[in-house]
Enzyme design. Structure first.
Site, PDB file in Angstrom:
ATOM      1  N   HIS A  78       8.185  -3.689   2.151  1.00  0.00           N
ATOM      2  CA  HIS A  78       6.856  -4.070   1.652  1.00  0.00           C
ATOM      3  C   HIS A  78       6.668  -3.602   0.220  1.00  0.00           C
ATOM      4  CE1 HIS A  78       5.979   0.015   3.034  1.00  0.00           C
ATOM      5  NE2 HIS A  78       4.790  -0.016   2.458  1.00  0.00           N
ATOM      6  N   HIS A  93       4.663  -1.662  -1.557  1.00  0.00           N
ATOM      7  CA  HIS A  93       4.123  -0.410  -2.098  1.00  0.00           C
ATOM      8  C   HIS A  93       5.141   0.291  -3.010  1.00  0.00           C
ATOM      9  CE1 HIS A  93       0.792  -0.083   1.164  1.00  0.00           C
ATOM     10  NE2 HIS A  93       0.406  -0.785   0.114  1.00  0.00           N
ATOM     11  N   ASP A 127       6.006   3.288  -3.570  1.00  0.00           N
ATOM     12  CA  ASP A 127       6.927   4.313  -3.053  1.00  0.00           C
ATOM     13  C   ASP A 127       8.071   3.697  -2.246  1.00  0.00           C
ATOM     14  OD1 ASP A 127       4.810   3.803  -1.056  1.00  0.00           O
ATOM     15  OD2 ASP A 127       5.752   5.400   0.108  1.00  0.00           O
ATOM     16  N   HIS A 128       8.110   2.362  -2.183  1.00  0.00           N
ATOM     17  CA  HIS A 128       9.206   1.660  -1.505  1.00  0.00           C
ATOM     18  C   HIS A 128      10.013   0.765  -2.456  1.00  0.00           C
ATOM     19  CE1 HIS A 128       7.709   2.727   2.617  1.00  0.00           C
ATOM     20  NE2 HIS A 128       6.683   3.035   1.846  1.00  0.00           N
ATOM     21  N   HIS A 158      -0.022  -3.113   7.942  1.00  0.00           N
ATOM     22  CA  HIS A 158      -0.077  -2.101   6.869  1.00  0.00           C
ATOM     23  C   HIS A 158      -0.288  -2.833   5.545  1.00  0.00           C
ATOM     24  CE1 HIS A 158       0.908   1.475   4.525  1.00  0.00           C
ATOM     25  NE2 HIS A 158       1.918   0.844   3.957  1.00  0.00           N
ATOM     26  N   ASP A 161       6.520   1.229   6.776  1.00  0.00           N
ATOM     27  CA  ASP A 161       5.284   1.969   7.069  1.00  0.00           C
ATOM     28  C   ASP A 161       4.499   1.296   8.194  1.00  0.00           C
ATOM     29  OD1 ASP A 161       6.005   3.606   4.996  1.00  0.00           O
ATOM     30  OD2 ASP A 161       4.383   3.016   3.648  1.00  0.00           O
ATOM     31  N   HIS A 180       8.745   7.564   6.289  1.00  0.00           N
ATOM     32  CA  HIS A 180       8.088   8.824   5.909  1.00  0.00           C
ATOM     33  C   HIS A 180       8.266   9.891   6.986  1.00  0.00           C
ATOM     34  CE1 HIS A 180       5.752   7.431   2.378  1.00  0.00           C
ATOM     35  NE2 HIS A 180       5.727   6.265   3.015  1.00  0.00           N
TER      36      HIS A 180
HETATM   37 FE    FE Z   1       5.105   4.365   2.108  1.00  0.00          FE
HETATM   38 ZN    ZN Z   2       3.315   1.609   2.360  1.00  0.00          ZN
END
Ligand code: FE
Ligand code: ZN
Length: 259
Positions: free
Chosen positions: A55, A57, A59-60, A114, A131, A169
């Site tokens: 996805h 985001h 942090d990915h 999400h 996530d 995570h």
């Molecule tokens: Fe994340």
């Molecule tokens: Zn995420």
């Protein structure tokens, strides 16, 4: 046979490193940061051949551009989403993805909730779920809907119980704390909490977990259990008509009171 190991990133992200057979195909899932990936692969003399994105985001996906500079021929798969610009191949529900150097095919599952375009990859009974499902928890609802996330988790719950769930995570201890609010009398939950605390004290990841363990202890997969329904209705202040309503109450409860 896939070999799978975590590359820790940021405070609590796991970038999953996949190899099959060792030294041939090398892939990572959700590289939010390029540096730990480059460091790990250089130390072993490995070249990255593919990236799987779940996805959009940051942090990915934050490491994608830098990884592509180092390995220009990289295959980068991910969902159709304009917010992910570095993809070289868009993949979607039901597709089988073959990665360079791998013999395992990865099956793509659309798991919105999400985010609206979140996908997961299932390879050889290993689920890379980003996530969507966390160990003992699930992602928050950002630009998807509660009903979507509830449905996505139901689809995951229907996979074989031996499926290994690789989320992105290390949130397990905190998630287990909330799970114990929901089911304080669950022996399975107390056992899992003790085991996870031991793992963290020893510096080990608590991920992956089996789907069987999630089904036994993750409240977000237990929305048909009487104890979970009762606890969620208690928070909501009224009876809840169906598993999606139970899920929504649980997710709001955690958002508003716990995190
Ligand atoms: Fe994340
Ligand atoms: Zn995420």
């Amino acid at each position: 046979m896939l070999s799978i190991e975590p590359i820790p990133a940021f405070d609590d992200n796991y970038i999953w490193l996949l190899q099959e057979p060792p030294g041939s195909g090398v892939a990572v899932v959700d590289p939010g940061d390029a540096d730990p990936v480059i460091e790990t692969l250089r130390a072993r003399g490995l070249d990255l051949t593919a990236v799987l994105v779940t996805h959009h985001h940051q942090d990915h996906i934050g490491g994608l551009d830098e990884l592509r500079q180092v390995w220009p021929d990289l295959l980068i798969t991910g969902p159709a989403d304009r917010r992910i610009r570095a993809l070289t191949r868009v993949v979607g529900e039901g597709e089988q993805v073959r990665l360079p150097g791998f013999t395992t095919d990865f099956q793509v599952m659309a798991v919105p909730g999400h985010t609206a375009s979140h996908i997961a990859y299932l390879g050889d009974a290993n689920l890379f779920c980003g996530d969507t499902l966390f160990a003992a928890g699930c992602g928050r609802v950002f630009d998807g809907t509660f009903a979507q996330l509830a449905a996505s988790l139901r689809r995951i719950a229907a996979l074989p119980a031996t499926t290994l769930c690789y989320c992105a995570h290390e949130y397990t201890l905190a998630n287990l704390g909330f799970a114990r609010w929901v089911e304080p009398d669950s022996p399975a939950l107390l056992d899992r909490s003790a085991a996870a605390a031991r793992q963290r004290r020893a510096g080990q990841p608590t991920v992956p977990s089996t789907l069987a363990l999630e089904l036994a202890t993750n409240p977000f997969l237990r929305t048909s259990e009487p104890a979970v329904i009762a606890a969620a209705a208690d928070f909501a202040g009224h009876p809840l008509a169906d598993p999606t309503a139970v899920f929504t109450a649980l997710r709001r409860w955690k958002d508003e009171r716990y995190d």
